[in-house]
Design a protein around this motif. Structure first.
Motif, PDB file in Angstrom:
ATOM      1  N   ARG A 157       0.981  -1.170  -0.061  1.00 17.93           N
ATOM      2  CA  ARG A 157      -0.067   0.046   0.209  1.00 17.93           C
ATOM      3  C   ARG A 157       0.762   1.252   0.093  1.00 17.93           C
ATOM      4  O   ARG A 157       2.027   1.238   0.536  1.00 17.93           O
ATOM      5  CB  ARG A 157      -0.925   0.221   1.250  1.00 17.93           C
ATOM      6  CG  ARG A 157      -2.101  -1.049   1.322  1.00 17.93           C
ATOM      7  CD  ARG A 157      -2.947  -0.870   2.145  1.00 17.93           C
ATOM      8  NE  ARG A 157      -3.793   0.500   1.765  1.00 17.93           N
ATOM      9  CZ  ARG A 157      -4.156   1.388   2.894  1.00 17.93           C
ATOM     10  NH1 ARG A 157      -3.830   1.421   4.158  1.00 17.93           N
ATOM     11  NH2 ARG A 157      -4.805   2.546   2.443  1.00 17.93           N
ATOM     12  N   ASP A 208      -1.667   3.690  -9.482  1.00 14.21           N
ATOM     13  CA  ASP A 208      -3.082   4.426  -9.497  1.00 14.21           C
ATOM     14  C   ASP A 208      -2.954   5.624 -10.413  1.00 14.21           C
ATOM     15  O   ASP A 208      -2.146   6.340 -10.488  1.00 14.21           O
ATOM     16  CB  ASP A 208      -3.494   4.641  -8.169  1.00 14.21           C
ATOM     17  CG  ASP A 208      -4.018   3.245  -7.388  1.00 14.21           C
ATOM     18  OD1 ASP A 208      -3.761   2.231  -8.085  1.00 14.21           O
ATOM     19  OD2 ASP A 208      -3.985   3.316  -5.966  1.00 14.21           O
ATOM     20  N   ARG A 239     -13.033   1.003 -13.374  1.00 15.88           N
ATOM     21  CA  ARG A 239     -13.087   1.235 -11.720  1.00 15.88           C
ATOM     22  C   ARG A 239     -14.476   1.620 -11.094  1.00 15.88           C
ATOM     23  O   ARG A 239     -14.586   0.866 -10.155  1.00 15.88           O
ATOM     24  CB  ARG A 239     -11.890   2.306 -11.613  1.00 15.88           C
ATOM     25  CG  ARG A 239     -11.424   2.794 -10.292  1.00 15.88           C
ATOM     26  CD  ARG A 239     -10.710   3.768 -10.080  1.00 15.88           C
ATOM     27  NE  ARG A 239     -10.939   5.153 -10.752  1.00 15.88           N
ATOM     28  CZ  ARG A 239     -11.672   5.925 -10.471  1.00 15.88           C
ATOM     29  NH1 ARG A 239     -12.580   5.912  -9.482  1.00 15.88           N
ATOM     30  NH2 ARG A 239     -12.024   7.003 -11.403  1.00 15.88           N
ATOM     31  N   HIS A 288     -16.174  -0.630  -8.288  1.00 16.55           N
ATOM     32  CA  HIS A 288     -16.355  -0.502  -6.613  1.00 16.55           C
ATOM     33  C   HIS A 288     -17.996  -0.254  -6.450  1.00 16.55           C
ATOM     34  O   HIS A 288     -18.294  -0.044  -5.494  1.00 16.55           O
ATOM     35  CB  HIS A 288     -15.800   0.979  -6.758  1.00 16.55           C
ATOM     36  CG  HIS A 288     -14.346   1.203  -6.446  1.00 16.55           C
ATOM     37  ND1 HIS A 288     -13.507   0.565  -5.746  1.00 16.55           N
ATOM     38  CD2 HIS A 288     -13.286   1.432  -7.382  1.00 16.55           C
ATOM     39  CE1 HIS A 288     -12.279   0.486  -5.716  1.00 16.55           C
ATOM     40  NE2 HIS A 288     -11.970   1.045  -6.919  1.00 16.55           N
ATOM     41  N   SER A 317      -5.584   1.540  -2.433  1.00 16.15           N
ATOM     42  CA  SER A 317      -6.896   0.656  -1.942  1.00 16.15           C
ATOM     43  C   SER A 317      -6.569   0.389  -0.495  1.00 16.15           C
ATOM     44  O   SER A 317      -5.639  -0.329  -0.134  1.00 16.15           O
ATOM     45  CB  SER A 317      -7.170  -0.228  -2.904  1.00 16.15           C
ATOM     46  OG  SER A 317      -8.049  -1.252  -2.385  1.00 16.15           O
ATOM     47  N   ASN A 346      -7.451  -5.478  -5.460  1.00 14.45           N
ATOM     48  CA  ASN A 346      -7.085  -4.330  -5.958  1.00 14.45           C
ATOM     49  C   ASN A 346      -6.440  -4.479  -7.297  1.00 14.45           C
ATOM     50  O   ASN A 346      -5.880  -5.430  -7.652  1.00 14.45           O
ATOM     51  CB  ASN A 346      -6.218  -3.303  -4.916  1.00 14.45           C
ATOM     52  CG  ASN A 346      -4.683  -4.212  -4.710  1.00 14.45           C
ATOM     53  OD1 ASN A 346      -4.130  -4.268  -5.422  1.00 14.45           O
ATOM     54  ND2 ASN A 346      -4.740  -4.546  -3.399  1.00 14.45           N
TER      55      ASN A 346
END
Length: 119
Positions: free
Chosen positions: A9, A25, A53, A57, A100, A106
């Motif tokens: 992350r 991203d 995306r 989501h 994410s 992800n």
């Protein structure tokens, strides 16, 4: 050369074992400053399309499998994927960074999987 591709992350601390750090991203990670978030390459164009995306989501619990397939299809026709492969080909360790909160579902997981299939 054996290459290690790992995931992390964007909010996790940077470590020397990260090697070449690629943020994948489209949007800047919320709450991080340009002074504290370190990466070697920000590849916005490797991110899923806005449509994909947003579709994912809307129902991530039920759309993960479909998202993986749709995103792989996008990546295979995206010149940014080939550019990323070229940018990391001589790197022993590559860390793909993502924003994410979900570590299990992800876009970085999909990119890693496809990169490893194409090593």
């Amino acid at each position: 050369m054996t290459q290690l591709i790992q995931l992390k992350r964007a909010y996790d601390p940077e470590e020397s074992s990260d090697g070449f750090r690629v943020y994948i991203d489209r949007l800047w990670p919320r709450g991080l400053s340009h002074e504290t978030f370190h990466y070697d390459l920000w590849d916005k164009d490797i991110a899923p399309s806005t449509e994909l995306r947003e579709w994912f989501h809307a129902d991530p619990d039920n759309r993960w499998t479909q998202f993986v397939e749709k995103y792989k299809t996008e990546l295979k026709s995206n010149s940014a994927f080939d550019s990323l492969r070229h940018a990391i080909e001589d790197k022993a360790t590559v860390t793909l960074l993502y924003s994410s909160h979900d570590r299990e579902h992800n876009n970085a997981i999909v990119v890693k999987e496809l990169l490893e299939e194409n090593l």
